[in-house]
Design a protein around this motif. Sequence first.
Motif, short mmCIF file in Angstrom:
data_model
loop_
_atom_site.label_atom_id
_atom_site.label_comp_id
_atom_site.label_asym_id
_atom_site.label_seq_id
_atom_site.Cartn_x
_atom_site.Cartn_y
_atom_site.Cartn_z
N LEU A 88 6.25 2.13 -0.88
CA LEU A 88 5.46 3.24 -1.44
C LEU A 88 4.22 3.44 -0.57
CD1 LEU A 88 4.55 5.31 -3.56
CD2 LEU A 88 3.65 3.39 -4.92
N ASP A 89 4.14 4.58 0.09
CA ASP A 89 2.98 4.93 0.92
C ASP A 89 1.88 5.45 0.00
OD1 ASP A 89 1.09 6.30 2.59
OD2 ASP A 89 2.62 6.39 4.17
N LEU A 90 0.78 4.73 -0.11
CA LEU A 90 -0.28 5.10 -1.04
C LEU A 90 -1.08 6.30 -0.55
CD1 LEU A 90 -1.55 1.57 -2.09
CD2 LEU A 90 0.04 3.07 -3.30
N ILE A 91 -0.94 6.66 0.70
CA ILE A 91 -1.68 7.82 1.23
C ILE A 91 -0.93 9.12 0.95
CG2 ILE A 91 -2.60 8.91 3.31
CD1 ILE A 91 -2.98 6.09 4.44
N THR A 92 0.38 9.11 1.24
CA THR A 92 1.19 10.33 1.05
C THR A 92 1.89 10.37 -0.30
OG1 THR A 92 3.19 9.35 1.98
CG2 THR A 92 1.63 10.34 3.53
N GLY A 93 2.03 9.22 -0.97
CA GLY A 93 2.78 9.17 -2.22
C GLY A 93 4.27 9.17 -2.02
N GLY A 94 4.71 9.12 -0.75
CA GLY A 94 6.14 9.10 -0.47
C GLY A 94 6.74 7.71 -0.67
N VAL A 95 7.99 7.69 -1.10
CA VAL A 95 8.70 6.44 -1.32
C VAL A 95 9.89 6.38 -0.38
CG1 VAL A 95 9.92 5.00 -2.99
CG2 VAL A 95 8.02 6.43 -3.74
N ALA A 96 9.97 5.32 0.42
CA ALA A 96 11.11 5.11 1.32
C ALA A 96 12.03 4.06 0.72
CB ALA A 96 10.61 4.66 2.70
N TRP A 97 13.33 4.38 0.73
CA TRP A 97 14.33 3.48 0.16
C TRP A 97 15.31 3.04 1.24
CZ3 TRP A 97 16.12 6.73 -4.70
CH2 TRP A 97 15.14 6.65 -5.69
N GLN A 131 -6.19 -3.99 7.99
CA GLN A 131 -7.61 -4.30 8.08
C GLN A 131 -8.21 -4.58 6.70
OE1 GLN A 131 -9.25 -0.93 10.17
NE2 GLN A 131 -8.49 -1.63 12.17
N GLY A 132 -7.43 -5.34 5.90
CA GLY A 132 -7.91 -5.76 4.59
C GLY A 132 -7.80 -4.72 3.50
N ARG A 133 -7.25 -3.55 3.81
CA ARG A 133 -7.13 -2.47 2.82
C ARG A 133 -5.66 -2.25 2.46
NH1 ARG A 133 -6.87 3.34 3.14
NH2 ARG A 133 -6.67 3.11 5.40
N VAL A 134 -5.40 -2.05 1.15
CA VAL A 134 -4.03 -1.81 0.69
C VAL A 134 -3.63 -0.38 1.05
CG1 VAL A 134 -2.45 -1.77 -1.28
CG2 VAL A 134 -4.32 -3.42 -1.24
N VAL A 135 -2.66 -0.25 1.94
CA VAL A 135 -2.22 1.08 2.38
C VAL A 135 -0.85 1.44 1.83
CG1 VAL A 135 -3.59 1.00 4.49
CG2 VAL A 135 -1.24 0.14 4.51
N ALA A 136 -0.11 0.44 1.37
CA ALA A 136 1.24 0.69 0.85
C ALA A 136 1.65 -0.49 -0.03
CB ALA A 136 2.24 0.87 2.00
N LEU A 137 2.68 -0.27 -0.79
CA LEU A 137 3.31 -1.33 -1.57
C LEU A 137 4.75 -1.47 -1.09
CD1 LEU A 137 2.06 -0.48 -5.18
CD2 LEU A 137 1.05 -2.07 -3.54
N ILE A 138 5.20 -2.69 -0.91
CA ILE A 138 6.57 -2.92 -0.48
C ILE A 138 7.24 -3.87 -1.46
CG2 ILE A 138 6.12 -2.54 1.97
CD1 ILE A 138 5.98 -5.57 2.33
N GLY A 139 8.55 -3.79 -1.55
CA GLY A 139 9.23 -4.67 -2.48
C GLY A 139 10.73 -4.50 -2.44
#
Length: 466
Positions: free
Chosen positions: A191-200, A273-281
């Motif tokens: 989940l890209d937290l900048i664009t809101g896009g989800v890659a599967w 650089q210490g910032r959450v930019v995406a979620l992976i799982g």
Amino acid sequence: MYLLEKLLESQDEGLADLVEAGSVLFDCPMAVVSALDTDCQHFLVRRGIAAEQTPIGQSFCRIAVAQDSLLVVPDTHLDARFRENPLVTGDPNIRFYAGAPLRLRLHPDAPTTGIGAFCIIDSKPRTFTSADSARLISFARGVEAMLQSRLSSIALSEDAVLLKAMLADKERAQRQFRQAERLTSIGCWRLDLITGGVAWSEGIYDIHRVPVTETEKLDDALAYYPPADRERLEAALDAASRTGACFELELDFIAANGAHKRVRTIGEPELEQGRVVALIGVLQDVTERHRSMAELSKRANTDEVTLIASRHKFVSYVDSCVDKAKISREPLALMLIDLDHFKQVNDTLGHAAGDDVLRAVAMVLRSPWLKDSLAARLGGDEFALVLTDPGLIANLPDIAAQLTEQLRFPRRSKTGDFIVSATIGCSELDGPADSRHDLLQRADRALYRAKAQGRGSFSIDTPQAA
């Protein structure tokens, strides 16, 4: 051997809970999930046995695996194969053994292989009915499902390590990753937290039963979850985005084709650089395991003859009621019910007629006028009724008297007419210090007094009576 070592290293609380439930259901002090290698019998999970392994020559389970069917030994002292076995002549002094082989698929294209057994053990001989055999085999299938799921998780973890080492050959890495996804019913997401896009990955599309596209939107991805579970997932995603917290959830899920599934998802932050930019799982389809566990839970908690609560369910329910009553100060009462002349039914009319009587008793104990009371069969001709309704408990003598009237079943046999009746002992929770043991002990004491008064009567234990 390598996979066995990995299973031994893993700790699965669900498997331990299942083994404990099997031990309680069959009323056996010992229960084991074994795994065999060339020299040893290892215990993946054990209850009531101190040893972690035994020499393979002493193993009962190896015979169950070799014959690929249930092995039942009612009395080891009468079986020439086992009477001199050190596990029989010494600790843990096995007299009874029943074990069902466990078969796993160790590789995607491999046939199932017997790796060990799920068994129950007693230090005294006992009989084992065909119904008991069916239940034990059902438990073994549940153990198999959990072990297979664990192997799949191990395979996925190790496949991930291999993939990192094989990035130079991207095409081969993708094929192997896809094989791992198919084997384990798992897919990966980001989940890209900048664009809101989800890659599967392709595995995710398989679980959703939708064609592969380049990207998905978060709202579309969340639409596959029922409202309550969607809220849980949204809360976990929000917390991970804000705090970097990892999460693991098991949720209900509805695929695009309408199929209801159970999925397990794990997520963690991706940092730059210490910032959450995406979620992976990852997302795993655990529907079959969930169904197996639900069926096993139903079998463990339901008496198969009467379809009311089993002893296992009764024990857990009374414990929860006692804990709740201590906090809320709500009343709680227990009735122990013994049938009179029940043995005469079995002896003169047969066990099928006896089962009819047991079902008739259960029907009375589930009567609407008893409201939310829990009816349970404790075994044989022993029943219990747990009352939580304040109105019923306030009129406990009247309730007991009414039950003794309704629990009367005239029967006619060649030896003469007789009536199956019920003798009842009652007790109430007596203060915050009371436990299930106290409640049962007083009800049992009241039952003893009622039997002394005469069959078909009741007695209520009170502090004065104690």
